[in-house]
Structure formats: C-alpha cells, structure tokens
Design a protein around this motif. Structure first.
Motif, PDB file in Angstrom:
ATOM      1  N   UNK A  33       0.633  -1.216  -0.074  1.00 51.72           N
ATOM      2  CA  UNK A  33       0.027   0.107  -0.157  1.00 51.72           C
ATOM      3  C   UNK A  33       0.808   1.259   0.030  1.00 51.72           C
ATOM      4  N   UNK A  48      -3.026   0.629  -3.926  1.00 47.31           N
ATOM      5  CA  UNK A  48      -2.466  -0.702  -3.338  1.00 47.31           C
ATOM      6  C   UNK A  48      -2.136  -1.804  -4.484  1.00 47.31           C
ATOM      7  N   UNK A  97      -4.420  -8.834   3.072  1.00 45.64           N
ATOM      8  CA  UNK A  97      -5.229  -7.690   3.027  1.00 45.64           C
ATOM      9  C   UNK A  97      -6.418  -8.155   3.987  1.00 45.64           C
ATOM     10  N   UNK A  98      -7.429  -8.810   3.676  1.00 41.84           N
ATOM     11  CA  UNK A  98      -8.692  -8.788   4.326  1.00 41.84           C
ATOM     12  C   UNK A  98      -8.273  -8.988   5.906  1.00 41.84           C
ATOM     13  N   UNK A  99      -8.441  -8.038   6.740  1.00 40.39           N
ATOM     14  CA  UNK A  99      -8.329  -8.215   8.413  1.00 40.39           C
ATOM     15  C   UNK A  99      -7.226  -8.667   8.645  1.00 40.39           C
ATOM     16  N   UNK A 100      -6.188  -8.333   7.864  1.00 42.11           N
ATOM     17  CA  UNK A 100      -4.573  -8.524   7.964  1.00 42.11           C
ATOM     18  C   UNK A 100      -4.109  -7.259   8.701  1.00 42.11           C
ATOM     19  N   UNK A 101      -3.261  -7.507   9.517  1.00 42.58           N
ATOM     20  CA  UNK A 101      -2.327  -6.498   9.952  1.00 42.58           C
ATOM     21  C   UNK A 101      -1.577  -5.816   8.817  1.00 42.58           C
ATOM     22  N   UNK A 102      -1.356  -4.528   9.028  1.00 41.86           N
ATOM     23  CA  UNK A 102      -0.814  -3.880   7.890  1.00 41.86           C
ATOM     24  C   UNK A 102       0.543  -3.275   8.559  1.00 41.86           C
ATOM     25  N   UNK A 103       1.719  -3.695   7.929  1.00 39.26           N
ATOM     26  CA  UNK A 103       2.886  -3.317   8.688  1.00 39.26           C
ATOM     27  C   UNK A 103       3.846  -1.918   7.810  1.00 39.26           C
TER      28      UNK A 103
END
Lengths: 113, 115
Positions: A33, A48, A97-103
């Motif tokens: 992203x 993204x 993506x879906x309901x995953x943590x973004x780092x």
C-alpha cells in the motif's frame, strides 16, 4: 531487522520535477500500500497492489502512479509534483489484505520547492 | 464529519498516570487497529481487535473493542515518557470489510508524558 524499508527518508524536489519514492519489504507479503499523510492529518490510502494487480483509490489524482516490478519492491511516482503534494508518504504491507495487520515503513517526507 | 473520531485530540499527563484514548466509529467495525507514530516517522503496529468484547494487552497498554457502541479504547497504565507520541486508530470502514483491507484512520491523539 527492518521489514518495510523506504528510501529516501527525505526527498526534496522542485515544482513539476518528477520524483520516485521507493519501498521494499522482506516479509514476502502479497499486498503493498501507499498512503499519503499531510501535516497533522490522518494517513490516506492512495492505492495498493495485490500481487501484480494495481488498484487505485477513486480520489487519487492522476499525477500519482505506482509500479511493482516484483514482490519485494514497490515505487511511487509523482509525475509533476505540486506544492500540495508535500507530505509524508508511507508504504505498508499485509500478507493478504482482508483483516490482516498492515506493517508500515518509516516513511519518506517529500518537500516540494 | 470523520468516520473515526478519536478523543481527546491531545493529552498531557504526568509520568506514572493512567490514561485512556477513545476511538468511535460512525459505522460497524470489522476489525480495529491501533498504531503509534512518533513525529516524522512511520506507524508502529500496537494491536488489532476483531471481535466485540475483545481485549488485548501488551506491556502496559490495553485495548478493548465494544462492538455495540462501535467504539474502542486504548488504556495506558503508569505512563512513561516512552509512551509519548501520536496514537492512531484505523479500521476497514467498508460494509463487511474490503478484500484488500483498506484502512481509514482517525485523526490521531497526541500524547505528551512529562517526567
């Protein structure tokens, strides 16, 4: 160890002069992203990539483009920077993506003269 | 109006004090994320809450999700100068969540901790 790396950390460009910001990741995540964060504002998603599929947010100006040549790297190109494009640009990754943590990476601060 | 409202906008506390930051959503929440940002730097992931009533803790930071109220709270116990920074809540605001996890963020809460 750094997982999401952004270069450069600070970038100064001239009005109208194209600029490229770089992001790389060692997490092997599918999604990358790009967010824009203006001073004292919340980060705002520009676009993204899911793998090689590029997805633009509806309100992202045409002046902003992106490339993802491989899983690890993603670039943000600003074709003709205006004064209003001065901001912090944040790269983030997530596994799926879906309901995953973004780092997030440390960000690149762009100054337009 | 903001889809995610954080309160307070800024907070100044003395070291050792407890504090709470709230994040209220205008829509049903499908996952709520808390991040911390130091000025001029990237976002550091703190916690993710997915289910109503869920509560998570890490060191002296506890986050809860109240699904019915569409609200999350972040509580810091015995604050330290190292807790200073900007706390941001983020959520996927699309109905059912997007496939790619589009995050909308609150405007942030600036925390200052005086030694």
């Amino acid at each position: 160890d750094a997982m999401v790396i952004q270069n450069p950390r600070y970038q100064v460009t001239q009005f109208g002069k194209p600029v490229t910001l770089s992001c790389s990741q060692t997490l092997n995540h599918n999604v990358m992203y790009w967010y824009q964060q203006k001073s004292s504002q919340a980060p705002k998603l520009l676009f993204h990539y899911y793998d090689k599929d590029f997805n633009n947010e509806a309100d992202t100006p045409d002046n902003f483009q992106s490339r993802r040549p491989n899983t690890s790297f993603c670039f943000l190109d600003i074709r003709s920077p205006g004064l209003g494009d001065a901001a912090m640009y944040l790269c983030a990754t997530s596994e799926d993506g879906y309901q995953e943590t973004q780092y997030f990476g440390p960000g690149t601060r762009l100054l337009v003269l | 109006s903001q889809e995610l409202e954080q309160s307070p906008q800024s907070l100044i506390v003395q070291e050792g004090k407890n504090l709470t930051i709230n994040c209220t959503s205008s829509k049903t929440l499908y996952g709520l994320y808390w991040y911390k940002q130091k000025y001029g730097e990237g976002l550091i992931f703190l916690m993710m809450l997915q289910k109503g009533g869920e509560e998570k803790s890490h060191e002296k930071i506890t986050a809860k999700l109240d699904e019915k109220k569409q609200q999350s709270s972040l509580h810091i116990t015995a604050s330290q100068p190292s807790h200073a920074g900007i706390y941001l809540c983020g959520a996927d605001m699309e109905a059912g969540g997007t496939s790619y996890g589009k995050l909308t963020f609150g405007q942030g809460t600036i925390l200052t901790v005086h030694p």
